[in-house]
Write a protein that holds these residues in place. Sequence first.
Motif, PDB file in Angstrom:
ATOM      1  N   GLU A   1     -44.325   4.502  30.841  1.00 28.23           N
ATOM      2  CA  GLU A   1     -43.781   5.571  31.673  1.00 28.23           C
ATOM      3  C   GLU A   1     -44.766   6.736  31.786  1.00 28.23           C
ATOM      4  N   HIS A   2     -44.481   7.569  32.782  1.00 36.81           N
ATOM      5  CA  HIS A   2     -45.357   8.700  33.083  1.00 36.81           C
ATOM      6  C   HIS A   2     -44.652  10.005  32.732  1.00 36.81           C
ATOM      7  N   ARG A   3     -45.366  10.887  32.027  1.00 37.26           N
ATOM      8  CA  ARG A   3     -44.856  12.211  31.702  1.00 37.26           C
ATOM      9  C   ARG A   3     -45.857  13.263  32.159  1.00 37.26           C
ATOM     10  N   GLU A   4     -45.324  14.391  32.659  1.00 38.89           N
ATOM     11  CA  GLU A   4     -46.181  15.508  33.047  1.00 38.89           C
ATOM     12  C   GLU A   4     -45.702  16.788  32.384  1.00 38.89           C
ATOM     13  N   VAL A   5     -46.670  17.582  31.912  1.00 38.19           N
ATOM     14  CA  VAL A   5     -46.375  18.880  31.321  1.00 38.19           C
ATOM     15  C   VAL A   5     -47.065  19.940  32.168  1.00 38.19           C
ATOM     16  N   PRO A   6     -46.318  20.732  32.939  1.00 33.16           N
ATOM     17  CA  PRO A   6     -46.956  21.803  33.705  1.00 33.16           C
ATOM     18  C   PRO A   6     -47.380  22.941  32.784  1.00 33.16           C
ATOM     19  N   PHE A   7     -48.385  23.691  33.222  1.00 39.39           N
ATOM     20  CA  PHE A   7     -48.825  24.823  32.401  1.00 39.39           C
ATOM     21  C   PHE A   7     -49.305  25.959  33.295  1.00 39.39           C
ATOM     22  N   GLU A   8     -49.299  27.137  32.704  1.00 41.76           N
ATOM     23  CA  GLU A   8     -49.848  28.329  33.343  1.00 41.76           C
ATOM     24  C   GLU A   8     -50.258  29.289  32.229  1.00 41.76           C
ATOM     25  N   PHE A   9     -51.491  29.770  32.297  1.00 36.90           N
ATOM     26  CA  PHE A   9     -51.932  30.791  31.364  1.00 36.90           C
ATOM     27  C   PHE A   9     -52.964  31.677  32.049  1.00 36.90           C
ATOM     28  N   VAL A  10     -53.141  32.877  31.526  1.00 37.15           N
ATOM     29  CA  VAL A  10     -53.984  33.894  32.160  1.00 37.15           C
ATOM     30  C   VAL A  10     -55.335  33.953  31.467  1.00 37.15           C
ATOM     31  N   LEU A  11     -56.402  33.971  32.261  1.00 40.10           N
ATOM     32  CA  LEU A  11     -57.744  34.133  31.707  1.00 40.10           C
ATOM     33  C   LEU A  11     -57.893  35.548  31.135  1.00 40.10           C
ATOM     34  N   PRO A  12     -58.462  35.681  29.948  1.00 39.95           N
ATOM     35  CA  PRO A  12     -58.729  37.026  29.421  1.00 39.95           C
ATOM     36  C   PRO A  12     -59.603  37.829  30.377  1.00 39.95           C
ATOM     37  N   TRP A  13     -59.422  39.127  30.393  1.00 41.69           N
ATOM     38  CA  TRP A  13     -60.192  39.986  31.281  1.00 41.69           C
ATOM     39  C   TRP A  13     -61.669  39.978  30.943  1.00 41.69           C
TER      40      TRP A  13
ATOM     41  N   PHE B   1     -62.006  30.818  22.868  1.00 44.94           N
ATOM     42  CA  PHE B   1     -61.557  32.206  22.929  1.00 44.94           C
ATOM     43  C   PHE B   1     -60.139  32.372  23.443  1.00 44.94           C
ATOM     44  N   LEU B   2     -59.442  31.272  23.673  1.00 45.35           N
ATOM     45  CA  LEU B   2     -58.013  31.337  23.987  1.00 45.35           C
ATOM     46  C   LEU B   2     -57.411  29.982  23.676  1.00 45.35           C
ATOM     47  N   ARG B   3     -56.227  29.986  23.066  1.00 47.21           N
ATOM     48  CA  ARG B   3     -55.513  28.734  22.796  1.00 47.21           C
ATOM     49  C   ARG B   3     -54.034  28.966  23.068  1.00 47.21           C
ATOM     50  N   VAL B   4     -53.442  28.054  23.828  1.00 47.54           N
ATOM     51  CA  VAL B   4     -52.013  28.129  24.126  1.00 47.54           C
ATOM     52  C   VAL B   4     -51.389  26.763  23.884  1.00 47.54           C
ATOM     53  N   THR B   5     -50.176  26.762  23.356  1.00 44.64           N
ATOM     54  CA  THR B   5     -49.403  25.536  23.196  1.00 44.64           C
ATOM     55  C   THR B   5     -48.500  25.399  24.406  1.00 44.64           C
ATOM     56  N   VAL B   6     -48.655  24.303  25.147  1.00 48.92           N
ATOM     57  CA  VAL B   6     -47.892  24.143  26.386  1.00 48.92           C
ATOM     58  C   VAL B   6     -46.705  23.195  26.224  1.00 48.92           C
ATOM     59  N   ALA B   7     -46.640  22.437  25.125  1.00 52.74           N
ATOM     60  CA  ALA B   7     -45.499  21.554  24.884  1.00 52.74           C
ATOM     61  C   ALA B   7     -45.483  21.144  23.417  1.00 52.74           C
ATOM     62  N   GLU B   8     -44.298  20.857  22.925  1.00 49.58           N
ATOM     63  CA  GLU B   8     -44.127  20.361  21.559  1.00 49.58           C
ATOM     64  C   GLU B   8     -43.139  19.203  21.579  1.00 49.58           C
ATOM     65  N   ARG B   9     -43.352  18.275  20.646  1.00 46.99           N
ATOM     66  CA  ARG B   9     -42.476  17.119  20.456  1.00 46.99           C
ATOM     67  C   ARG B   9     -42.232  16.381  21.785  1.00 46.99           C
TER      68      ARG B   9
ATOM     69  N   ALA C   1     -54.289  33.768  36.665  1.00 47.15           N
ATOM     70  CA  ALA C   1     -53.643  32.640  36.005  1.00 47.15           C
ATOM     71  C   ALA C   1     -54.293  31.327  36.427  1.00 47.15           C
ATOM     72  N   LEU C   2     -54.445  30.440  35.469  1.00 50.50           N
ATOM     73  CA  LEU C   2     -54.809  29.048  35.728  1.00 50.50           C
ATOM     74  C   LEU C   2     -53.542  28.221  35.618  1.00 50.50           C
ATOM     75  N   THR C   3     -53.319  27.353  36.582  1.00 52.37           N
ATOM     76  CA  THR C   3     -52.150  26.492  36.556  1.00 52.37           C
ATOM     77  C   THR C   3     -52.583  25.047  36.703  1.00 52.37           C
ATOM     78  N   GLY C   4     -51.717  24.154  36.279  1.00 54.35           N
ATOM     79  CA  GLY C   4     -52.008  22.734  36.399  1.00 54.35           C
ATOM     80  C   GLY C   4     -50.988  21.930  35.634  1.00 54.35           C
ATOM     81  N   ARG C   5     -51.388  20.722  35.258  1.00 53.93           N
ATOM     82  CA  ARG C   5     -50.476  19.845  34.541  1.00 53.93           C
ATOM     83  C   ARG C   5     -51.273  18.913  33.636  1.00 53.93           C
ATOM     84  N   VAL C   6     -50.668  18.570  32.522  1.00 54.65           N
ATOM     85  CA  VAL C   6     -51.199  17.539  31.643  1.00 54.65           C
ATOM     86  C   VAL C   6     -50.396  16.277  31.922  1.00 54.65           C
TER      87      VAL C   6
END
Length: 320
Positions: free
Chosen positions: A88-100, A73-81, A31-36
């Motif tokens: 102000e400051h906003r953060e969106v955390p994320f986690e997704f798995v690298l394909p094998w 080769f991979l796309r994930v939606t980590v937040a909507e609206r 998994a890759l984790t982080g924040r936008v």
Amino acid sequence: MVFKRVLAAFGVGGPSVDTVLDSAQAMPGQALTGRVSMQGGSADADIDRVDLSLVTRAEAEYGGGEAHGSAEFLRVTVAERVRVPAGEHREVPFEFVLPWETPITSVGSAPLPGMIIGVRTELVVSGAPDKGDLDPVAVHPLPSQDAVLDAFGELGFRFRAADVEVGRVYGVPQELGFYQELEFFPPPQVAGRVNEVELTFVATPHDLHVILEADKRGGFLRPDGDSFGRFAMSHAEAERADWSGLIGGWLTETVERHQAPNPAFGDPHGYHGYGGHERRGPGMGAVIGGAAAGAIGGMIIGDMVGDAFDGGGEDLGGEE
């Protein structure tokens, strides 16, 4: 915090965004984790969707030539609206798995020349995508893949080049629309009879498939094709396997067969376009020689981030 860019959709005074990875080191299947992170500008801003994608550089063969470009080769939606109020400051955390099947970009501390994997952030505002910078990720081999690479070093192979090719490998459970080739100069004892050996990994959550190709341009074996080897086993088995014996035995048999092809290995030729590439890289790790690889690999990766991925290049497609 310094934010990388202001969203073009809002112009001067608009919100700014940065994507921060907790770690830029990973292996396939991890998994890759982080924040936008988003910092509000001079007015409130509404963002329809925050997407992250994995991107690599790939080659495709067309009419005898090659086209180069970026392949998602991979796309994930980590937040909507998402609303980002002014100032102000906003953060969106994320986690997704690298394909094998994610290509390898580093072995030990040495980047592979010619290879780049990155995370790209795309924010959709009023239906229009706003693509961000590429954040490189160093993808290291799985322990099972490392065992194979160690054997290449023990047998006297020297690293030549690496690339990603659009296409499919016959007879393996491939999910992505491309595969990686790792190219090696052969050991001295077969130099002149084998020009190079190409290595392709196709990994699944449980198994590792290893495809070898001995390139014998000049026809010391068959005049119309190359010699292929295939091995498949679980990751646990692959970590314990005698890869030096398996690969060395295949190479010896390849040389000794001369013009008699062995159908036991199969022949994926025609299903994926193996070809000769003239790029030469330094060594890396046991196969590859350390400090020089790090320096040259870093320059190449920097050039690719600037030239191949920032708004240029033909999109060669990928899998979602």
